[in-house]
Write a protein that holds these residues in place. Structure first.
Motif, PDB file in Angstrom:
ATOM      1  N   LEU A  51       0.825  -1.212   0.000  1.00 51.12           N
ATOM      2  CA  LEU A  51       0.000   0.000   0.000  1.00 51.12           C
ATOM      3  C   LEU A  51       0.854   1.256   0.000  1.00 51.12           C
ATOM      4  O   LEU A  51       0.512   2.253  -0.644  1.00 51.12           O
ATOM      5  N   ASP A  52       1.980   1.231   0.719  1.00 45.51           N
ATOM      6  CA  ASP A  52       2.877   2.391   0.733  1.00 45.51           C
ATOM      7  C   ASP A  52       3.430   2.656  -0.666  1.00 45.51           C
ATOM      8  O   ASP A  52       3.558   3.815  -1.093  1.00 45.51           O
ATOM      9  N   ALA A  53       3.756   1.580  -1.393  1.00 48.86           N
ATOM     10  CA  ALA A  53       4.294   1.735  -2.747  1.00 48.86           C
ATOM     11  C   ALA A  53       3.244   2.333  -3.680  1.00 48.86           C
ATOM     12  O   ALA A  53       3.551   3.224  -4.482  1.00 48.86           O
ATOM     13  N   ILE A  54       2.018   1.855  -3.575  1.00 48.38           N
ATOM     14  CA  ILE A  54       0.943   2.387  -4.427  1.00 48.38           C
ATOM     15  C   ILE A  54       0.692   3.854  -4.107  1.00 48.38           C
ATOM     16  O   ILE A  54       0.472   4.677  -5.005  1.00 48.38           O
ATOM     17  N   ASP A  55       0.765   4.189  -2.825  1.00 47.31           N
ATOM     18  CA  ASP A  55       0.583   5.594  -2.431  1.00 47.31           C
ATOM     19  C   ASP A  55       1.709   6.452  -2.991  1.00 47.31           C
ATOM     20  O   ASP A  55       1.468   7.568  -3.474  1.00 47.31           O
ATOM     21  N   THR A  56       2.943   5.949  -2.946  1.00 46.07           N
ATOM     22  CA  THR A  56       4.076   6.679  -3.520  1.00 46.07           C
ATOM     23  C   THR A  56       3.890   6.864  -5.019  1.00 46.07           C
ATOM     24  O   THR A  56       4.137   7.949  -5.573  1.00 46.07           O
ATOM     25  N   LEU A  57       3.450   5.810  -5.691  1.00 48.65           N
ATOM     26  CA  LEU A  57       3.245   5.868  -7.138  1.00 48.65           C
ATOM     27  C   LEU A  57       2.197   6.915  -7.496  1.00 48.65           C
ATOM     28  O   LEU A  57       2.366   7.711  -8.425  1.00 48.65           O
ATOM     29  N   THR A  58       1.110   6.929  -6.735  1.00 50.22           N
ATOM     30  CA  THR A  58       0.040   7.901  -6.975  1.00 50.22           C
ATOM     31  C   THR A  58       0.530   9.323  -6.738  1.00 50.22           C
ATOM     32  O   THR A  58       0.251  10.231  -7.522  1.00 50.22           O
ATOM     33  N   SER A  59       1.271   9.522  -5.647  1.00 47.64           N
ATOM     34  CA  SER A  59       1.794  10.858  -5.332  1.00 47.64           C
ATOM     35  C   SER A  59       2.782  11.329  -6.394  1.00 47.64           C
ATOM     36  O   SER A  59       2.793  12.503  -6.777  1.00 47.64           O
ATOM     37  N   ALA A  60       3.622  10.401  -6.872  1.00 44.93           N
ATOM     38  CA  ALA A  60       4.610  10.764  -7.883  1.00 44.93           C
ATOM     39  C   ALA A  60       3.937  11.167  -9.188  1.00 44.93           C
ATOM     40  O   ALA A  60       4.334  12.150  -9.833  1.00 44.93           O
ATOM     41  N   PHE A  61       2.923  10.404  -9.592  1.00 50.66           N
ATOM     42  CA  PHE A  61       2.222  10.748 -10.827  1.00 50.66           C
ATOM     43  C   PHE A  61       1.538  12.112 -10.683  1.00 50.66           C
ATOM     44  O   PHE A  61       1.560  12.937 -11.601  1.00 50.66           O
ATOM     45  N   ARG A  62       0.952  12.352  -9.521  1.00 56.10           N
ATOM     46  CA  ARG A  62       0.272  13.632  -9.295  1.00 56.10           C
ATOM     47  C   ARG A  62       1.265  14.791  -9.384  1.00 56.10           C
ATOM     48  O   ARG A  62       0.966  15.834  -9.986  1.00 56.10           O
ATOM     49  N   ALA A  63       2.451  14.595  -8.812  1.00 53.26           N
ATOM     50  CA  ALA A  63       3.467  15.649  -8.858  1.00 53.26           C
ATOM     51  C   ALA A  63       3.962  15.876 -10.284  1.00 53.26           C
ATOM     52  O   ALA A  63       4.192  17.016 -10.702  1.00 53.26           O
ATOM     53  N   ALA A  64       4.139  14.793 -11.040  1.00 54.00           N
ATOM     54  CA  ALA A  64       4.579  14.937 -12.433  1.00 54.00           C
ATOM     55  C   ALA A  64       3.531  15.676 -13.259  1.00 54.00           C
ATOM     56  O   ALA A  64       3.865  16.531 -14.091  1.00 54.00           O
ATOM     57  N   ARG A  65       2.285  15.369 -13.026  1.00 50.60           N
ATOM     58  CA  ARG A  65       1.221  16.044 -13.766  1.00 50.60           C
ATOM     59  C   ARG A  65       1.154  17.524 -13.390  1.00 50.60           C
ATOM     60  O   ARG A  65       0.955  18.385 -14.257  1.00 50.60           O
ATOM     61  N   GLN A  66       1.341  17.812 -12.100  1.00 44.77           N
ATOM     62  CA  GLN A  66       1.329  19.220 -11.682  1.00 44.77           C
ATOM     63  C   GLN A  66       2.490  19.965 -12.323  1.00 44.77           C
ATOM     64  O   GLN A  66       2.334  21.130 -12.749  1.00 44.77           O
ATOM     65  N   SER A  67       3.647  19.323 -12.399  1.00 41.06           N
ATOM     66  CA  SER A  67       4.800  19.953 -13.038  1.00 41.06           C
ATOM     67  C   SER A  67       4.533  20.218 -14.513  1.00 41.06           C
ATOM     68  O   SER A  67       4.891  21.278 -15.044  1.00 41.06           O
ATOM     69  N   SER A  68       3.884  19.266 -15.186  1.00 38.34           N
ATOM     70  CA  SER A  68       3.645  19.402 -16.628  1.00 38.34           C
ATOM     71  C   SER A  68       2.716  20.565 -16.960  1.00 38.34           C
ATOM     72  O   SER A  68       2.741  21.089 -18.084  1.00 38.34           O
ATOM     73  N   ALA A  69       1.889  20.949 -15.995  1.00 42.24           N
ATOM     74  CA  ALA A  69       0.948  22.045 -16.248  1.00 42.24           C
ATOM     75  C   ALA A  69       1.688  23.337 -16.586  1.00 42.24           C
ATOM     76  O   ALA A  69       1.163  24.193 -17.314  1.00 42.24           O
ATOM     77  N   ARG A  70       2.916  23.493 -16.098  1.00 41.68           N
ATOM     78  CA  ARG A  70       3.696  24.693 -16.396  1.00 41.68           C
ATOM     79  C   ARG A  70       4.188  24.700 -17.840  1.00 41.68           C
ATOM     80  O   ARG A  70       4.629  25.726 -18.345  1.00 41.68           O
ATOM     81  N   ARG A  71       4.111  23.524 -18.490  1.00 41.36           N
ATOM     82  CA  ARG A  71       4.577  23.408 -19.877  1.00 41.36           C
ATOM     83  C   ARG A  71       3.440  22.957 -20.786  1.00 41.36           C
ATOM     84  O   ARG A  71       3.647  22.248 -21.770  1.00 41.36           O
ATOM     85  N   HIS A  72       2.225  23.326 -20.388  1.00 46.08           N
ATOM     86  CA  HIS A  72       1.026  23.033 -21.186  1.00 46.08           C
ATOM     87  C   HIS A  72       0.846  21.538 -21.426  1.00 46.08           C
ATOM     88  O   HIS A  72       0.437  21.102 -22.507  1.00 46.08           O
ATOM     89  N   GLY A  73       1.136  20.724 -20.400  1.00 42.55           N
ATOM     90  CA  GLY A  73       0.907  19.295 -20.491  1.00 42.55           C
ATOM     91  C   GLY A  73       2.103  18.477 -20.918  1.00 42.55           C
ATOM     92  O   GLY A  73       2.016  17.252 -20.993  1.00 42.55           O
ATOM     93  N   ASP A  74       3.230  19.127 -21.193  1.00 42.72           N
ATOM     94  CA  ASP A  74       4.449  18.387 -21.562  1.00 42.72           C
ATOM     95  C   ASP A  74       5.218  18.028 -20.293  1.00 42.72           C
ATOM     96  O   ASP A  74       5.558  18.899 -19.480  1.00 42.72           O
ATOM     97  N   PHE A  75       5.513  16.736 -20.135  1.00 43.22           N
ATOM     98  CA  PHE A  75       6.326  16.325 -18.986  1.00 43.22           C
ATOM     99  C   PHE A  75       7.772  16.766 -19.169  1.00 43.22           C
ATOM    100  O   PHE A  75       8.408  17.241 -18.224  1.00 43.22           O
ATOM    101  N   VAL A  76       8.287  16.572 -20.360  1.00 42.70           N
ATOM    102  CA  VAL A  76       9.644  17.017 -20.684  1.00 42.70           C
ATOM    103  C   VAL A  76       9.601  17.741 -22.027  1.00 42.70           C
ATOM    104  O   VAL A  76       8.656  17.604 -22.801  1.00 42.70           O
ATOM    105  N   ARG A  77      10.617  18.501 -22.293  1.00 40.67           N
ATOM    106  CA  ARG A  77      10.743  19.178 -23.593  1.00 40.67           C
ATOM    107  C   ARG A  77      12.189  19.658 -23.721  1.00 40.67           C
ATOM    108  O   ARG A  77      12.990  19.491 -22.793  1.00 40.67           O
TER     109      ARG A  77
END
Length: 254
Positions: free
Chosen positions: A76-102
């Motif tokens: 459960l801790d791993a799944i929670d980490t995975l969910t948190s990481a994806f959420r953080a990556a998505r929040q970061s991508s919002a600054r680049r109009h949905g691009d994770f990297v560029r």
């Protein structure tokens, strides 16, 4: 214990029939039921349920509701980490109009940005699911092959299973077990919950209301009230429901 109580919350509103017994009979049944519940003895616990409660908990499948947690619960801790990481990556991508990297913003920079967004995250960069092998369940591995439109993240659970979350900035992630790494050493067993039967009240129709205090050192708060509703039957009292205080439960959840 919490899983079993949650399962029992689905059983509600059953009526009792047959004869009335005394408070000592109800106390004995409640004591047997709680002992079985804490010991994850599904066979005994289910044998003490009323017919309609038993049906609500799956009939012949009822004992499985009370068995010990399987290996997936250890992750459960791993799944929670995975969910948190994806959420953080998505929040970061919002600054680049949905691009994770560029161009000018690499996977490594995305990893550091995810850590800045969620201070509870540790994010490393690697390639493939085995890059997460031997990492803590609180560590996410960001795949080097992450693209502008799709992020790929791995976490290894305590069971040794390695999970992958992948998706775009505009949808929910797909989470799958994709590899097997190294299981964590077994953790020292924790003290099981205990309980005390505080009172038993028998109504005019023979139904018994049993007040119980459950003590679980792994929970916050460590003590909580619970109530058993028992109904009389031709073979004595049977557990018809477990009741938890609604307002207190909502308050703790908030």
């Amino acid at each position: 214990m919490a899983t079993a109580l949650a399962a029992m919350l689905t059983v509600a509103g059953f009526a009792g029939t047959a004869r009335a017994d005394n408070a000592s009979d109800a106390r004995v049944v409640a004591d047997r039921f709680m002992t079985a519940l804490i010991a994850s003895d599904g066979t005994t616990a289910c044998s003490l349920l009323s017919p309609r409660a038993l049906a609500a908990l799956g009939g012949p499948d009822c004992p499985s509701r009370f068995t010990q947690s399987d290996s997936s619960d250890a992750d459960l801790d791993a799944i929670d980490t995975l969910t948190s990481a994806f959420r953080a990556a998505r929040q970061s991508s919002a600054r680049r109009h949905g691009d994770f990297v560029r161009k000018g913003f690499t996977v490594k920079q995305l990893a550091r940005d995810m850590e800045r967004i969620d201070r509870g995250l540790t994010v490393k960069v690697g390639k493939g699911p085995l890059a997460a092998k031997n990492q803590l369940a609180t560590t996410a591995v960001l795949d080097r092959r992450t693209t502008a439109r799709r992020v790929v993240i791995y976490v290894e659970g305590d069971s040794g299973a390695i999970y992958r979350a992948t998706g775009t900035a505009f949808d929910d992630p797909t989470v799958r077990k994709v590899a097997t790494g190294t299981p964590e050493a077994p953790k020292p067993p924790t003290a099981p919950p205990t309980y005390t039967i505080d009172s038993v009240a028998v109504a005019a129709d023979g139904k018994a209301f049993v007040s119980i205090t459950v003590t679980d050192p792994t929970s916050t708060p460590p003590t909580s009230p619970a109530y058993l509703l028992l109904v009389p039957s031709a073979r004595g009292y049977l557990v018809d429901d477990i009741l938890l205080p609604l307002i207190a439960t909502i308050g703790e959840g908030g």
